[in-house]
Design a protein around this motif. Structure first.
Motif, PDB file in Angstrom:
ATOM      1  N   PHE A  84       0.829  -1.204   0.000  1.00 50.43           N
ATOM      2  CA  PHE A  84       0.000   0.000   0.000  1.00 50.43           C
ATOM      3  C   PHE A  84       0.867   1.259   0.000  1.00 50.43           C
ATOM      4  N   ILE A  85       1.885   1.277   0.842  1.00 51.96           N
ATOM      5  CA  ILE A  85       2.777   2.433   0.936  1.00 51.96           C
ATOM      6  C   ILE A  85       3.468   2.707  -0.401  1.00 51.96           C
ATOM      7  N   LYS A  86       3.804   1.639  -1.116  1.00 47.04           N
ATOM      8  CA  LYS A  86       4.467   1.791  -2.420  1.00 47.04           C
ATOM      9  C   LYS A  86       3.475   2.079  -3.550  1.00 47.04           C
ATOM     10  N   GLY A  87       2.200   2.170  -3.215  1.00 45.75           N
ATOM     11  CA  GLY A  87       1.191   2.474  -4.221  1.00 45.75           C
ATOM     12  C   GLY A  87       0.799   1.288  -5.085  1.00 45.75           C
ATOM     13  N   ARG A  88       1.082   0.077  -4.624  1.00 39.82           N
ATOM     14  CA  ARG A  88       0.784  -1.127  -5.406  1.00 39.82           C
ATOM     15  C   ARG A  88      -0.616  -1.682  -5.131  1.00 39.82           C
ATOM     16  N   VAL A  89      -1.262  -1.235  -4.062  1.00 40.93           N
ATOM     17  CA  VAL A  89      -2.612  -1.688  -3.722  1.00 40.93           C
ATOM     18  C   VAL A  89      -3.500  -0.453  -3.596  1.00 40.93           C
ATOM     19  N   PRO A  90      -4.417  -0.274  -4.525  1.00 35.94           N
ATOM     20  CA  PRO A  90      -5.271   0.915  -4.499  1.00 35.94           C
ATOM     21  C   PRO A  90      -6.346   0.829  -3.417  1.00 35.94           C
ATOM     22  N   LEU A  91      -6.778   1.992  -2.955  1.00 36.99           N
ATOM     23  CA  LEU A  91      -7.874   2.047  -1.980  1.00 36.99           C
ATOM     24  C   LEU A  91      -9.227   1.860  -2.647  1.00 36.99           C
ATOM     25  N   ARG A  92      -9.341   2.366  -3.864  1.00 38.22           N
ATOM     26  CA  ARG A  92     -10.615   2.269  -4.576  1.00 38.22           C
ATOM     27  C   ARG A  92     -10.437   1.475  -5.852  1.00 38.22           C
ATOM     28  N   PRO A  93     -11.410   0.657  -6.188  1.00 39.25           N
ATOM     29  CA  PRO A  93     -11.303  -0.144  -7.417  1.00 39.25           C
ATOM     30  C   PRO A  93     -11.584   0.691  -8.662  1.00 39.25           C
ATOM     31  N   SER A  94     -10.996   0.274  -9.774  1.00 41.20           N
ATOM     32  CA  SER A  94     -11.356   0.887 -11.049  1.00 41.20           C
ATOM     33  C   SER A  94     -12.502   0.069 -11.632  1.00 41.20           C
ATOM     34  N   ARG A  95     -13.214   0.649 -12.558  1.00 41.63           N
ATOM     35  CA  ARG A  95     -14.378  -0.035 -13.126  1.00 41.63           C
ATOM     36  C   ARG A  95     -14.275  -0.073 -14.648  1.00 41.63           C
ATOM     37  N   VAL A  96     -15.010  -1.004 -15.226  1.00 40.24           N
ATOM     38  CA  VAL A  96     -15.087  -1.081 -16.683  1.00 40.24           C
ATOM     39  C   VAL A  96     -16.216  -0.184 -17.161  1.00 40.24           C
ATOM     40  N   LYS A  97     -16.198   0.145 -18.451  1.00 32.55           N
ATOM     41  CA  LYS A  97     -17.198   1.053 -18.999  1.00 32.55           C
ATOM     42  C   LYS A  97     -18.567   0.405 -19.181  1.00 32.55           C
ATOM     43  N   LYS A  98     -18.595  -0.904 -19.480  1.00 28.82           N
ATOM     44  CA  LYS A  98     -19.868  -1.579 -19.740  1.00 28.82           C
ATOM     45  C   LYS A  98     -20.012  -2.802 -18.836  1.00 28.82           C
ATOM     46  N   PRO A  99     -20.327  -2.590 -17.549  1.00 34.71           N
ATOM     47  CA  PRO A  99     -20.398  -3.710 -16.608  1.00 34.71           C
ATOM     48  C   PRO A  99     -21.470  -4.747 -16.948  1.00 34.71           C
ATOM     49  N   ALA A 100     -22.557  -4.332 -17.571  1.00 25.07           N
ATOM     50  CA  ALA A 100     -23.627  -5.279 -17.913  1.00 25.07           C
ATOM     51  C   ALA A 100     -23.128  -6.308 -18.931  1.00 25.07           C
ATOM     52  N   GLU A 101     -22.324  -5.860 -19.883  1.00 28.46           N
ATOM     53  CA  GLU A 101     -21.771  -6.780 -20.876  1.00 28.46           C
ATOM     54  C   GLU A 101     -20.838  -7.784 -20.218  1.00 28.46           C
ATOM     55  N   LEU A 102     -20.068  -7.319 -19.263  1.00 29.59           N
ATOM     56  CA  LEU A 102     -19.144  -8.202 -18.554  1.00 29.59           C
ATOM     57  C   LEU A 102     -19.913  -9.242 -17.746  1.00 29.59           C
ATOM     58  N   ARG A 103     -20.944  -8.802 -17.030  1.00 31.77           N
ATOM     59  CA  ARG A 103     -21.748  -9.743 -16.236  1.00 31.77           C
ATOM     60  C   ARG A 103     -22.357 -10.830 -17.111  1.00 31.77           C
ATOM     61  N   LYS A 104     -22.812 -10.427 -18.302  1.00 36.70           N
ATOM     62  CA  LYS A 104     -23.391 -11.397 -19.225  1.00 36.70           C
ATOM     63  C   LYS A 104     -22.321 -12.405 -19.671  1.00 36.70           C
ATOM     64  N   LEU A 105     -21.131 -11.925 -19.915  1.00 41.89           N
ATOM     65  CA  LEU A 105     -20.024 -12.776 -20.332  1.00 41.89           C
ATOM     66  C   LEU A 105     -19.657 -13.775 -19.240  1.00 41.89           C
ATOM     67  N   LEU A 106     -19.693 -13.327 -17.989  1.00 43.07           N
ATOM     68  CA  LEU A 106     -19.306 -14.183 -16.858  1.00 43.07           C
ATOM     69  C   LEU A 106     -20.466 -14.997 -16.298  1.00 43.07           C
ATOM     70  N   GLU A 107     -21.650 -14.817 -16.827  1.00 40.60           N
ATOM     71  CA  GLU A 107     -22.841 -15.508 -16.327  1.00 40.60           C
ATOM     72  C   GLU A 107     -22.614 -17.022 -16.267  1.00 40.60           C
ATOM     73  N   GLY A 108     -22.879 -17.574 -15.090  1.00 38.86           N
ATOM     74  CA  GLY A 108     -22.765 -19.009 -14.916  1.00 38.86           C
ATOM     75  C   GLY A 108     -21.372 -19.518 -14.596  1.00 38.86           C
ATOM     76  N   THR A 109     -20.386 -18.631 -14.462  1.00 42.83           N
ATOM     77  CA  THR A 109     -19.023 -19.095 -14.199  1.00 42.83           C
ATOM     78  C   THR A 109     -18.726 -19.230 -12.716  1.00 42.83           C
ATOM     79  N   GLU A 110     -19.475 -18.537 -11.871  1.00 43.47           N
ATOM     80  CA  GLU A 110     -19.194 -18.551 -10.442  1.00 43.47           C
ATOM     81  C   GLU A 110     -20.087 -19.564  -9.731  1.00 43.47           C
ATOM     82  N   LYS A 111     -19.493 -20.286  -8.842  1.00 45.46           N
ATOM     83  CA  LYS A 111     -20.250 -21.238  -8.033  1.00 45.46           C
ATOM     84  C   LYS A 111     -19.915 -21.041  -6.587  1.00 45.46           C
TER      85      LYS A 111
END
Length: 140
Positions: free
Chosen positions: A113-140
């Motif tokens: 964290f001190i070296k800036g290698r672990v961010p405090l806030r996550p970055s996001r993708v521009k089209k999260p709905a498309e990503l969710r559709k792509l990953l649909e059914g992969t998590e158990k």
């Protein structure tokens, strides 16, 4: 790869190799037949998960599931939540708590964290709905 070619689906999906592959893509890069081995390994792992085939490497499967869950939430890996999710899912948190190794992990995390290698806030993708559709059914 030979087992896949021979149609030995059950044997392939039960194989330990699926779960110890790190996905570095070195094999894909070096394959003289241009087989996309790393992509194939990912697909085979997903098939094994969907077909409820027991994984011989349970901690690797726990990391795989945590990784997919993490990507599914934000579209990108957010290390600050990936590791805690994996530690809880795999039961490693209790083990680390009991043996005291959590302190080493905390110190390492602070250094990153001190070296800036672990961010405090996550970055996001521009089209999260498309990503969710792509990953649909992969998590158990």
């Amino acid at each position: 790869i030979r087992l896949v070619v021979l149609g030995q689906k059950e044997k392939v999906l039960k194989c330990r190799t699926l779960w110890v592959c790190s996905g570095c893509e070195t094999c894909t890069t070096r394959c003289p037949n241009e087989v996309k081995i790393a992509e194939l390994m990912d697909r085979l792992r997903e098939m094994a998960v969907r077909e409820n085939i027991p994984c011989p490497e349970t901690q690797v499967l726990d990391l795989h599931r945590s990784f997919l869950r993490n990507i599914g939430k934000r579209g990108r890996i957010f290390e600050s939540t990936l590791l805690p999710d994996y530690l809880l899912r795999s039961g490693q948190l209790i083990k680390k708590w009991k043996d005291g190794s959590w302190k080493e992990e905390l110190i390492l995390g602070a250094k990153l964290f001190i070296k800036g290698r672990v961010p405090l806030r996550p970055s996001r993708v521009k089209k999260p709905a498309e990503l969710r559709k792509l990953l649909e059914g992969t998590e158990k």
